[in-house]
Scaffold this motif. Structure first.
Motif, short mmCIF file in Angstrom:
data_model
loop_
_atom_site.label_atom_id
_atom_site.label_comp_id
_atom_site.label_asym_id
_atom_site.label_seq_id
_atom_site.Cartn_x
_atom_site.Cartn_y
_atom_site.Cartn_z
N ALA A 159 71.23 8.22 46.68
CA ALA A 159 71.72 8.34 45.10
C ALA A 159 72.43 6.59 45.88
N GLY A 160 72.64 6.73 44.29
CA GLY A 160 73.57 5.58 43.61
C GLY A 160 73.48 4.50 43.93
N GLY A 161 71.88 3.72 42.90
CA GLY A 161 71.54 2.05 43.21
C GLY A 161 70.54 1.86 44.17
N SER A 162 69.98 2.96 45.09
CA SER A 162 69.88 2.90 46.30
C SER A 162 68.83 1.94 46.57
N ALA A 163 67.55 2.04 45.42
CA ALA A 163 66.80 1.79 45.66
C ALA A 163 66.30 0.03 45.45
N THR A 164 67.95 -0.50 44.50
CA THR A 164 68.12 -1.94 44.66
C THR A 164 68.24 -2.59 46.16
N ASN A 165 69.39 -1.24 47.10
CA ASN A 165 69.53 -1.97 47.90
C ASN A 165 68.67 -1.97 49.37
N ARG A 166 67.47 -0.93 48.91
CA ARG A 166 66.63 -1.21 49.85
C ARG A 166 65.61 -2.06 49.73
N ARG A 167 64.90 -2.92 48.20
CA ARG A 167 64.63 -4.21 48.40
C ARG A 167 65.13 -4.63 48.49
N ALA A 168 66.22 -4.55 48.73
CA ALA A 168 67.48 -6.00 48.84
C ALA A 168 66.88 -6.30 50.68
N ARG A 169 66.66 -5.33 51.46
CA ARG A 169 67.01 -4.46 52.84
C ARG A 169 66.21 -4.75 53.40
N LEU A 170 65.01 -5.25 52.84
CA LEU A 170 63.57 -5.08 53.05
C LEU A 170 63.51 -6.42 52.94
N VAL A 171 63.59 -7.24 51.99
CA VAL A 171 63.45 -8.97 51.68
C VAL A 171 64.40 -9.28 52.81
N GLU A 172 65.03 -9.12 53.12
CA GLU A 172 66.13 -9.85 54.04
C GLU A 172 65.46 -9.74 55.78
N HIS A 173 65.26 -8.42 55.59
CA HIS A 173 64.51 -7.83 57.01
C HIS A 173 63.86 -9.06 57.70
N VAL A 174 62.46 -8.69 56.21
CA VAL A 174 61.03 -9.55 56.59
C VAL A 174 61.59 -11.54 56.20
N ILE A 175 62.30 -11.69 55.65
CA ILE A 175 62.31 -13.67 55.99
C ILE A 175 63.44 -13.29 57.63
N ALA A 176 63.93 -12.59 57.81
CA ALA A 176 64.85 -13.19 58.81
C ALA A 176 63.63 -13.07 60.09
N SER A 177 62.73 -12.11 60.00
CA SER A 177 61.69 -12.01 60.96
C SER A 177 60.51 -12.70 60.98
N ARG A 178 60.52 -13.47 59.68
CA ARG A 178 59.70 -14.72 59.49
C ARG A 178 58.01 -13.31 60.01
N LEU A 179 58.37 -12.03 58.58
CA LEU A 179 57.47 -11.89 58.93
C LEU A 179 56.36 -12.42 57.33
N VAL A 180 57.00 -13.23 56.81
CA VAL A 180 56.92 -13.59 55.33
C VAL A 180 57.35 -15.09 54.80
N ALA A 181 56.52 -16.32 55.24
CA ALA A 181 57.07 -17.28 54.69
C ALA A 181 56.67 -18.57 53.79
N LYS A 182 56.96 -19.33 53.13
CA LYS A 182 57.09 -19.71 52.03
C LYS A 182 55.51 -20.34 51.95
N ALA A 183 55.13 -20.63 53.24
CA ALA A 183 53.22 -21.26 53.26
C ALA A 183 52.17 -19.92 52.84
N ASP A 184 52.36 -18.21 53.19
CA ASP A 184 52.07 -17.20 52.70
C ASP A 184 51.41 -16.77 51.92
N LEU A 185 52.68 -17.75 50.30
CA LEU A 185 52.44 -17.27 48.75
C LEU A 185 51.53 -17.70 48.73
N THR A 186 50.53 -18.19 49.39
CA THR A 186 49.22 -18.16 48.35
C THR A 186 48.11 -17.09 48.11
#
Length: 233
Positions: A193-220
């Motif tokens: 509850a309490g706005g968790s959808a936004t927090n979940r997306r933010a935590r997901l993005v932070e994790h995949v960028i920090a762990s290099r699961l996605v990178a700028k080269a993958d945007l294609t």
């Protein structure tokens, strides 16, 4: 030891101390959400250490390959053993990243042995094309512009539109991706509850960028059509 931030390099002398924060040797920003003194790099006992000397914020620390990831909580410290170490943290709506370069790393990478048939290792997270596209759609603003804050992460509706999906399909795939990461222990993947959808997306993005699961080269991949029938669900 050298710190790199926004294209600038800050050398640290042997035996020296380097402070990162709103004030210090690297004054990152006048963001009031950021501690005046947040992170400290110092040499002790023959090793360089990164310490969190703040009171509230935590930092995500990874090696250059994304093979090692750690969360540095207030009061904790980690040895800087890699040739290149990335440090990512958020203060209020803004996310920052700087890099630490070591000319004499104490860690040497072990070459991965050739894969043999057998059961998959627990903890690995295989992603389909559409799941990676979902992650890229959410992370795109941060990948395209360094220093972009978490507030730039698109809503589910905007990310779905970017991919040409319905919101229902996007949310179903988002749930599946978060479940995968939750099973390997990534925090913040479960809703509440309490706005968790936004927090979940933010935590997901932070994790995949920090762990290099996605990178700028993958945007294609955002413009690649579906090739696997399973991705069209």
């Amino acid at each position: 030891m050298t710190v790199e931030f926004a294209g600038e390099y800050f050398p640290i002398q042997p035996g020296g101390r380097f402070v990162v924060g709103r004030e210090g040797d690297l004054s990152i920003d006048d963001n009031l959400f950021l501690h005046r003194h947040f992170l400290e790099i110092a040499e002790s006992g023959g090793l360089w250490w990164l310490a969190n000397i703040g009171a509230r914020l935590q930092a995500t620390v990874t090696d250059a390959t994304g093979g090692v990831q750690a969360w540095l909580a207030p009061g904790a410290r980690l040895p800087l053993v890699f040739a290149t170490t990335s440090v990512v943290f958020s203060a209020g709506p803004t996310t920052y990243e700087f890099t630490i370069h070591s000319s004499e790393p104490t860690f040497r990478e072990t070459r991965r042995e050739r894969e043999v048939e057998g059961d998959s290792t627990i903890g690995e997270v295989p992603l389909t094309l559409s799941q990676k596209q979902l992650l890229l759609a959410l992370a795109e603003p941060l990948l395209r512009r360094d220093g972009t804050g978490m507030s730039a992460i698109p809503s589910s509706a905007d990310a779905a539109a970017r991919l040409g999906w319905t919101v229902t399909r996007f949310n179903r795939k988002l749930d599946n991706v978060c479940d995968k990461f939750d099973r390997i222990g990534v925090p913040g993947m479960r809703g509440g509850a309490g706005g968790s959808a936004t927090n979940r997306r933010a935590r997901l993005v932070e994790h995949v960028i920090a762990s290099r699961l996605v990178a700028k080269a993958d945007l294609t991949l955002l413009d690649v059509g579906e090739t696997d029938p399973a991705d069209a669900e």
